[in-house]
Design an enzyme around this catalytic site. Structure first.
Site, PDB file in Angstrom:
ATOM      1  N   LYS A 188      -8.918  -1.482   5.616  1.00  0.00           N
ATOM      2  CA  LYS A 188      -9.165  -1.946   4.254  1.00  0.00           C
ATOM      3  C   LYS A 188      -8.197  -3.057   3.866  1.00  0.00           C
ATOM      4  CE  LYS A 188      -9.111   2.268   2.795  1.00  0.00           C
ATOM      5  NZ  LYS A 188      -9.181   3.552   2.069  1.00  0.00           N
TER       6      LYS A 188
ATOM      7  N   SER B 290      -7.831   3.758   8.824  1.00  0.00           N
ATOM      8  CA  SER B 290      -8.536   3.663   7.537  1.00  0.00           C
ATOM      9  C   SER B 290      -7.781   2.736   6.584  1.00  0.00           C
ATOM     10  CB  SER B 290      -8.663   5.067   6.932  1.00  0.00           C
ATOM     11  OG  SER B 290      -9.107   4.990   5.599  1.00  0.00           O
TER      12      SER B 290
ATOM     13  N   HIS C  32       0.851  -1.192   0.000  1.00  0.00           N
ATOM     14  CA  HIS C  32       0.000   0.000   0.000  1.00  0.00           C
ATOM     15  C   HIS C  32       0.886   1.241   0.000  1.00  0.00           C
ATOM     16  CE1 HIS C  32      -3.416   2.618   0.749  1.00  0.00           C
ATOM     17  NE2 HIS C  32      -2.610   3.283   1.558  1.00  0.00           N
TER      18      HIS C  32
ATOM     19  N   ARG D 127     -15.008  12.496   7.017  1.00  0.00           N
ATOM     20  CA  ARG D 127     -13.753  13.172   7.367  1.00  0.00           C
ATOM     21  C   ARG D 127     -13.353  14.154   6.278  1.00  0.00           C
ATOM     22  NH1 ARG D 127      -9.871   8.573   7.688  1.00  0.00           N
ATOM     23  NH2 ARG D 127      -8.351  10.237   7.914  1.00  0.00           N
TER      24      ARG D 127
ATOM     25  N   ASP E 125     -15.356   2.363   7.025  1.00  0.00           N
ATOM     26  CA  ASP E 125     -14.319   3.256   6.521  1.00  0.00           C
ATOM     27  C   ASP E 125     -14.840   4.097   5.365  1.00  0.00           C
ATOM     28  OD1 ASP E 125     -11.516   4.207   6.294  1.00  0.00           O
ATOM     29  OD2 ASP E 125     -11.806   3.404   4.292  1.00  0.00           O
TER      30      ASP E 125
END
Lengths: 436, 436
Positions: free
Chosen positions: B187, B183, B82, B168, B161
């Site tokens: 995921k 968050s 990620h 947010r 999320d």
């Protein structure tokens, strides 16, 4: 102005412009800015506070979200009093007629209570026939002709505050001095007043628990008022136990009448006279607080305050005889004494617990649509500093519903602290501030 | 648990229990807790942060708000990567086939982009026929049989999320490390992975502008992952200018193919090889990063990574010939050179401005429902450190809509900083962390 940018700027400690604040509050009031953005902004304000300039703009935006009464056609100075509130605080009920009897015009717009006991309006409604839902025209006429009028907030005065307060109440952003101060002042400035006396309560029974926070709130309120061209004085008063002896709507009306007759409890009488005297000074009716105090004491002694109360009750559609004939006020069916099991001195009475006892009896609202029983409540026969012997009556529970007595008695009995030594005396009038 | 009490506790710096966090997030996801209370809580978290225990509970509550893929029936270690994202970051497009070619299973669930350029999914969709909306069954099959599959987030993975991120985004509570970290991890952990490599970008083109914040985010991500029993490594990489040369969907696919062919830009190639090598180490395919690097370099040299890319494209319904025949990728009608008016060295290229130039050409989305033009974008012919002479081409704008060229050229031309002296060299791979 993008709402996101306003939230971010405040979050990061930046200074919001008057335009940003005005647009945000106007957008929120109209519904264009959603609750969740205002909730985020209020929490950012909780942590970052508001500068004096931001606070002025915030209050003005709230004030201008609705109508502002114009009482300028009524001769004489218009002066109101606002208290941050506490259990047993029925000062307005005696202060308004006393100030009016001394020539001050008192346009008082009050709230209803939620929790504990009722607000000033609920207390007044325990007088048979008394109506608080008067029109603005009636309000104006009664202030002019009688000298004092006490009505409820209309949807047209500071609607932003009404909406914002409900949001703050569920987002843990009530306890924030700039938001408290702008809420109070936006409502008070909408009344068309020239001057305002603030009673900022401090102590375990008040919203402000310590003196430093109370001072900060008082200074913030004065700063906003002065910024708007109003004369403002604040008095910090003690609220470590309930004020006076009566807690409950009709019981508090009766006690306020005692003050007007010169036979009220010492603490309640003193706070009432001090605050009324400050109103006279701000109105220019007296040159000094000493002179003002003498005028207010005369209004008690010559019963002109009591007579003015009868005039106010009549103007509001109530029965003026109730002012002198207490049996016309609602009476609870049962009076239950609360005895002490110990001897010594009363060293503490938790005001919140007394309030919850009154609430349990039906004197207050658990929800906004609950109805109130005007007759019930608690009378404190002993207060902090009093000596007691085992078996003495500490307090009396006034009840209509037998099933509610046990909880109330239990709460009252356990909240009295009794010790061998008398407690240190606390000053009742803690401090007077007239500059921010 | 009353939501008000949870907000107030966090506001006042208290530690929330796992139950309080779970109930709040579950209530919010179901709709029982309104947006305004979650907005207030997020802003309180912004100021008060979350302890490691609170962060673990928060992430778990988000993770368990939806389905968690179970890939345990697929043999071999499942490892994903990620990146916190930046302009020109097309690393996943080459990394996934390279890791798969080396025997790692790569179950990659990606997002679509909003602003600047598209996300990984948008880039892949510029390959003719490539579909990212595969079923969970297809996803599982392709991961098992091909080794890597890249699909979009479904509504059933971490729905809390999805809802929270949207809130947010409009309440200025995105930029908060515990909320960012939970968050990301909720995921990624829903993908059923065993291990995760994190690419935390730092620099003017990244979400984290300074190294200390990037380190804090990396450590927080590692801490959450380790707490959930996953192997996690983070690499902090430089994002002071766009990564590689291409910015725009098909242009970025072509550049990723260059990397697979061993002829990609040096910076993009290095970041891709470093991160892929970390995946091999976490998967246990290599014992050290040195061994892993050699394996990844071999997958480039023997074209097994490129071949794997063709397999992935085929499995996704795309035309595998596009992997070797670039003319099958969308091409923009017009290529406009952006020349320099100065001589010297390129000392800076603002990644955000390059991203906005690509957005102006149609490469990204201004709103969630905007459509993307896969062919357009910007190619940087000169990068930071390169020497330039007046008239040299700095970059090339690839456009389809002539009316959009001027803004793009203007943005690109003005964001190049040229100075007489070359800039100090910045390390590309800034830091590697494998402990919180």
């Amino acid at each position: 102005v993008h709402p996101y940018e306003v939230i971010k700027k405040k979050r990061d400690g930046g200074a919001l412009s008057a335009d940003e604040i005005r647009d945000f509050i106007a957008g929120y009031t109209r519904g264009g800015i959603p609750d969740y953005q205002m909730a985020a902004l209020c929490m950012a304000v909780f942590f970052r506070s508001l500068s004096p300039a931001e606070l002025a703009a915030w209050t003005e935006a709230m004030l201008h979200s609705g109508d502002i009464l114009d009482l300028s056609d009524i001769p004489g100075p218009k002066v109101d009093k606002h208290s941050t509130g506490g259990v047993g605080d029925k000062v307005s009920l005696a202060l308004a007629p006393l100030a009016a009897a001394c020539g001050v015009k008192v346009p008082m717009i009050s709230g209803r209570g939620l929790g504990h006991t009722g607000g000033t309006l609920d207390k007044l409604e325990s007088i048979p026939g008394f109506r608080v839902d008067l029109s603005t025209d009636d309000f104006r006429r009664i202030v002019r002709d009688v000298g004092a009028c006490l009505i409820g907030q209309t949807a047209r005065l500071a609607p932003a505050d009404k909406k914002l307060y409900a949001l703050r109440d569920v987002t843990a952003t009530v306890d924030c001095i700039p938001l408290i101060a702008s809420s109070i002042m936006s409502k008070k400035l909408a009344e068309g007043i020239d001057a305002l006396v603030l009673d900022v309560k401090v102590g375990s029974g008040a919203f402000m628990r310590d003196l430093e926070r109370a001072r900060e709130l008082a200074r913030t309120l004065i700063q906003i008022g002065r910024g708007m061209g109003k004369r403002v004085t604040a008095v910090i008063t003690d609220m470590d136990q309930p004020l006076g002896r009566a807690v409950g709507n009709a019981l508090e009306v009766a006690e306020a009448l005692d003050v007007l007759e010169g036979k009220g409890p010492a603490d309640l009488t003193e706070v009432t006279l001090v605050l009324t005297a400050e109103m006279l000074v701000l109105a220019g009716t007296a040159r000094s607080t000493v002179d003002a105090r003498a005028l207010v004491e005369r209004a008690v002694a010559d019963r002109s305050g009591l007579k003015k109360m009868a005039d106010i009750v009549r103007a509001h559609g109530g029965n003026p005889d109730a002012v002198t004939n207490r049996s016309l006020l609602p009476q609870a069916r049962t009076q239950v004494p609360v005895p002490t099991a110990a001897s010594g001195f009363v060293t503490g009475i938790d005001a919140e617990q007394i309030g919850l006892a009154a609430l349990a009896l039906g004197a207050g609202r658990e929800k906004t649509d609950s109805s109130i029983d005007p007759a019930v409540g608690v009378v404190l026969d002993r207060k902090v500093g009093d000596a007691v012997k085992t078996g003495d009556r500490l307090a009396t529970v006034h009840a209509n519903d037998a099933s509610r007595i046990t909880e109330a008695v239990q709460r009252v009995a356990t909240t009295y602290q009794i010790a061998a030594q008398p407690p240190a005396r606390r000053p009742l009038i803690v401090e007077r501030l007239d500059a921010a």
